[in-house]
Design a protein around this motif. Structure first.
Motif, PDB file in Angstrom:
ATOM      1  N   GLY A 107       0.798  -1.226   0.000  1.00  0.00           N
ATOM      2  CA  GLY A 107       0.000   0.000   0.000  1.00  0.00           C
ATOM      3  C   GLY A 107       0.824   1.265   0.000  1.00  0.00           C
ATOM      4  O   GLY A 107       1.825   1.394  -0.694  1.00  0.00           O
ATOM      5  N   ASP A 108       0.383   2.232   0.833  1.00  0.00           N
ATOM      6  CA  ASP A 108       0.989   3.564   0.918  1.00  0.00           C
ATOM      7  C   ASP A 108       2.199   3.595   1.849  1.00  0.00           C
ATOM      8  O   ASP A 108       2.195   4.275   2.871  1.00  0.00           O
ATOM      9  CB  ASP A 108      -0.044   4.585   1.430  1.00  0.00           C
ATOM     10  N   GLY A 109       3.237   2.829   1.533  1.00  0.00           N
ATOM     11  CA  GLY A 109       4.450   2.852   2.338  1.00  0.00           C
ATOM     12  C   GLY A 109       4.344   2.126   3.657  1.00  0.00           C
ATOM     13  O   GLY A 109       5.106   2.386   4.583  1.00  0.00           O
ATOM     14  N   VAL A 110       3.407   1.194   3.773  1.00  0.00           N
ATOM     15  CA  VAL A 110       3.258   0.382   4.978  1.00  0.00           C
ATOM     16  C   VAL A 110       4.204  -0.810   4.861  1.00  0.00           C
ATOM     17  O   VAL A 110       4.274  -1.449   3.814  1.00  0.00           O
ATOM     18  CB  VAL A 110       1.797  -0.091   5.140  1.00  0.00           C
ATOM     19  N   LEU A 111       4.949  -1.087   5.925  1.00  0.00           N
ATOM     20  CA  LEU A 111       5.866  -2.219   5.930  1.00  0.00           C
ATOM     21  C   LEU A 111       5.335  -3.331   6.816  1.00  0.00           C
ATOM     22  O   LEU A 111       4.819  -3.068   7.901  1.00  0.00           O
ATOM     23  CB  LEU A 111       7.236  -1.799   6.465  1.00  0.00           C
ATOM     24  N   ILE A 112       5.481  -4.556   6.348  1.00  0.00           N
ATOM     25  CA  ILE A 112       5.153  -5.719   7.175  1.00  0.00           C
ATOM     26  C   ILE A 112       6.465  -6.428   7.463  1.00  0.00           C
ATOM     27  O   ILE A 112       7.136  -6.924   6.551  1.00  0.00           O
ATOM     28  CB  ILE A 112       4.169  -6.663   6.458  1.00  0.00           C
ATOM     29  N   LEU A 113       6.842  -6.447   8.730  1.00  0.00           N
ATOM     30  CA  LEU A 113       8.071  -7.095   9.167  1.00  0.00           C
ATOM     31  C   LEU A 113       7.707  -8.253  10.087  1.00  0.00           C
ATOM     32  O   LEU A 113       6.935  -8.082  11.028  1.00  0.00           O
ATOM     33  CB  LEU A 113       8.973  -6.110   9.913  1.00  0.00           C
ATOM     34  N   THR A 114       8.259  -9.408   9.796  1.00  0.00           N
ATOM     35  CA  THR A 114       7.977 -10.601  10.600  1.00  0.00           C
ATOM     36  C   THR A 114       9.274 -11.075  11.244  1.00  0.00           C
ATOM     37  O   THR A 114      10.268 -11.297  10.540  1.00  0.00           O
ATOM     38  CB  THR A 114       7.360 -11.716   9.736  1.00  0.00           C
ATOM     39  N   TYR A 115       9.229 -11.215  12.564  1.00  0.00           N
ATOM     40  CA  TYR A 115      10.398 -11.627  13.330  1.00  0.00           C
ATOM     41  C   TYR A 115      10.108 -12.899  14.112  1.00  0.00           C
ATOM     42  O   TYR A 115       8.971 -13.179  14.465  1.00  0.00           O
ATOM     43  CB  TYR A 115      10.764 -10.534  14.350  1.00  0.00           C
ATOM     44  N   ALA A 116      11.178 -13.625  14.383  1.00  0.00           N
ATOM     45  CA  ALA A 116      11.127 -14.775  15.294  1.00  0.00           C
ATOM     46  C   ALA A 116      12.248 -14.584  16.315  1.00  0.00           C
ATOM     47  O   ALA A 116      13.197 -13.825  16.058  1.00  0.00           O
ATOM     48  CB  ALA A 116      11.340 -16.073  14.519  1.00  0.00           C
ATOM     49  N   PRO A 117      12.151 -15.250  17.458  1.00  0.00           N
ATOM     50  CA  PRO A 117      13.251 -15.131  18.424  1.00  0.00           C
ATOM     51  C   PRO A 117      14.559 -15.606  17.793  1.00  0.00           C
ATOM     52  O   PRO A 117      14.578 -16.586  17.045  1.00  0.00           O
ATOM     53  CB  PRO A 117      12.826 -16.066  19.557  1.00  0.00           C
TER      54      PRO A 117
END
Length: 193
Positions: free
Chosen positions: A179-189
């Motif tokens: 979209g409009d510069g939205v970031l989805i970041l997925t992390y794990a330990p």
């Protein structure tokens, strides 16, 4: 064994308070100022549909329980929200009347451990700042999904609590812009050194 997946709408300065605008926060509804795009919408739908249960703090639970049963036109997303098992962590909530809801008022580590054995898929945690801070403190989060919106709010409840908390290393397992510069970041330990 199930895994605890925390999912949050978050500002660049770490605020997660009132992204939908129902809590009376001065910047409430800030996520609606941005288009998540088709990929962002698909991410949220897929995330919910692949979950077996929700684990919520009292404040988030009460907001969801007030809104979701009455929202019309939500299709499969709303049906899943209303139909799936929901567990609310609270020592003060007297009743949990939203469909398929259970109050957990015991030991957080023990209760979450039981849920992870009860469900084989994701146990989704949305919002619920205080609960998430407790889950992080006790190393109970298996995955952290942050949908970061390009806004600095300057004030509001933040996801990560007291800077005096012990350090947590994470590893990035996925990232994408939508979209409009939205970031989805997925992390794990991160694995122990």
């Amino acid at each position: 064994m199930g895994k605890v997946v925390v999912t949050e709408f978050i500002s660049l300065d770490g605020v997660i308070e009132d992204p939908g605008g129902a809590e009376g926060f001065e910047h409430g509804g800030w996520t609606f100022e941005f288009d998540r795009g088709e990929d962002g919408e698909r991410f949220k739908l897929d995330e919910l549909m692949s979950s077996d249960a929700q684990l919520l703090g009292r404040v988030t639970y009460e907001g969801f329980a007030k809104a979701w049963p009455t929202i019309e036109g939500t299709g499969e997303f709303g049906e899943k929200m209303n139909g799936m098992p929901k567990f609310v962590v609270s020592k003060t909530l007297a009743a949990a009347d939203w469909n398929n809801s259970t109050i957990l008022s015991g030991d957080l580590v023990e209760d979450v451990g039981k849920l992870k054995h009860q469900f084989g898929g994701d146990i989704l945690v949305a919002g619920s700042a205080q609960l998430v801070q407790g889950l992080l403190e006790h190393d109970l989060v298996d995955e952290l999904r942050l949908m970061i919106f390009p806004v600095v709010l300057g004030a509001g409840k933040r996801l990560f609590g007291d800077p005096g908390e012990k350090k947590k290393k994470l590893r990035l397992i996925d990232s994408k812009a939508v979209g409009d510069g939205v970031l989805i970041l997925t992390y794990a330990p991160a694995p122990p050194a």
